[in-house]
Design an enzyme around this catalytic site. Structure first.
Site, mmCIF file in Angstrom:
data_model
loop_
_atom_site.group_PDB
_atom_site.id
_atom_site.type_symbol
_atom_site.label_atom_id
_atom_site.label_comp_id
_atom_site.label_asym_id
_atom_site.label_seq_id
_atom_site.Cartn_x
_atom_site.Cartn_y
_atom_site.Cartn_z
ATOM 1 N N GLU A 1 0.858 -1.173 0.000
ATOM 2 C CA GLU A 1 0.000 0.000 0.000
ATOM 3 C C GLU A 1 0.903 1.234 0.000
ATOM 4 O O GLU A 1 2.003 1.217 0.557
ATOM 5 C CB GLU A 1 -0.845 -0.036 1.276
ATOM 6 C CG GLU A 1 -1.742 1.170 1.522
ATOM 7 C CD GLU A 1 -2.391 1.107 2.897
ATOM 8 O OE1 GLU A 1 -3.496 1.649 3.035
ATOM 9 O OE2 GLU A 1 -1.795 0.529 3.838
ATOM 10 N N LYS B 1 -9.658 0.213 -1.845
ATOM 11 C CA LYS B 1 -9.731 -0.294 -0.470
ATOM 12 C C LYS B 1 -11.131 -0.120 0.113
ATOM 13 O O LYS B 1 -11.681 0.994 0.106
ATOM 14 C CB LYS B 1 -8.704 0.450 0.384
ATOM 15 C CG LYS B 1 -8.606 -0.007 1.831
ATOM 16 C CD LYS B 1 -7.553 0.839 2.537
ATOM 17 C CE LYS B 1 -7.385 0.451 3.995
ATOM 18 N NZ LYS B 1 -6.414 1.356 4.673
ATOM 19 N N CYS C 1 -4.366 -3.592 3.551
ATOM 20 C CA CYS C 1 -4.083 -3.207 4.930
ATOM 21 C C CYS C 1 -5.212 -3.530 5.916
ATOM 22 O O CYS C 1 -5.395 -4.682 6.307
ATOM 23 C CB CYS C 1 -3.717 -1.726 4.982
ATOM 24 S SG CYS C 1 -2.740 -1.275 6.457
#
Length: 271
Positions: free
Chosen positions: A40, A106, A142
């Protein structure tokens, strides 16, 4: 299937970070990897304004990554930031290379540990799978790793490998949590999990936000750590035994035996 995890340390200069992408990709291809995973925020580290560096998916930074992947003949997945219509940005994974042209925004935003990612970042809504040499690969970012339902959904859609691209926050017990979560998601889904993070940038930069803690790893379908990095920049190479993973999925059978809790009703389940 041979894959590579590039645990790099992004700077605030997207051009400088492209140089790192090119070098790690060249090394991964030379080692025989078909897929190279970057963290990321590959484009630019956290701790600075990301709106100033965000570019569309057909912009020069993404095009440069496409060229790197094409020249090396491998699939590259790297974190970048794209503009969003309401003034925020999206936290995006670009997936590009032979037969692959995809992106993932995301879904789960990091409104935790005193941070409010949703203030400046718009969430995605769709799980994403790519096909790399006939292997279904599910993409996540993440904070997604704390939400097992996304991984179960991707595995249910056929993913044999699940990737996590992170800029994990450092701090007490955070690396232990990262390793535990990656192994747990592997066990939840009887899939390989390749979790690549930013290297630890030192205390001064780490104090500015979730800028990396190291600890990239590959977990097998039975939750064992196949390979792992320390805190410094490193290129990990891993060979995945997909036949063994399929056997584990068939033997452990957690996906096949999963119950549909919706049938019980909320009121009944709460007593």
């Amino acid at each position: 299937m041979r894959i590579a995890l590039a645990q790099m340390q992004s700077s605030t200069d997207p051009s400088e970070n492209l140089t790192q992408v090119a070098e790690y990709t060249r090394r991964a291809a030379a080692a025989g990897a078909k897929l190279v995973l970057f963290p990321e925020a590959t484009m630019c580290r956290f701790g600075v304004s990301l709106k100033r560096v965000a570019e569309p998916l057909d912009g020069p930074w993404a095009d440069a990554v496409r060229t790197i992947a094409e020249d090396a003949g491998v699939v590259v997945v790297a974190g970048m930031f794209t503009p969003y219509g309401d003034g925020r940005i999206t936290n995006t994974l670009l997936a590009t290379g032979p037969g692959v042209a995809a992106h993932y925004h995301k879904i789960h935003l990091y409104d935790a540990y005193g941070f409010t990612e949703s203030r400046t970042v718009a969430p995605g809504s769709e799980p994403v799978l790519i096909d790399v040499d006939g292997v279904a690969v599910g993409l996540t970012t993440c904070y997604d790793i704390r939400f097992p339902e996304l991984y179960v959904e991707l595995a249910g859609r056929g993913a044999q490998l699940l990737t996590v691209h992170a800029s994990w926050g450092s701090g007490p017990d955070k690396l232990d949590q990262w390793t535990l979560l990656a192994r747990a998601r592997a066990l939840d889904t009887t899939s390989y999990v390749a979790a690549v993070g930013q290297a630890y940038p030192g205390a001064e930069i780490a104090a500015q936000g979730p800028t990396g803690a190291g600890g990239s790893l590959v977990a097998t379908a039975t939750g064992e750590v196949l390979t792992a990095a320390g805190v410094e920049p490193e290129l990990l190479i891993a060979d995945l035994d997909l036949d063994a993973a399929r056997q584990a999925r068939d033997t452990i059978a957690v996906l096949r035996n999963r119950s549909d809790f919706a049938q019980y009703g909320k009121a009944e389940s709460l007593g």
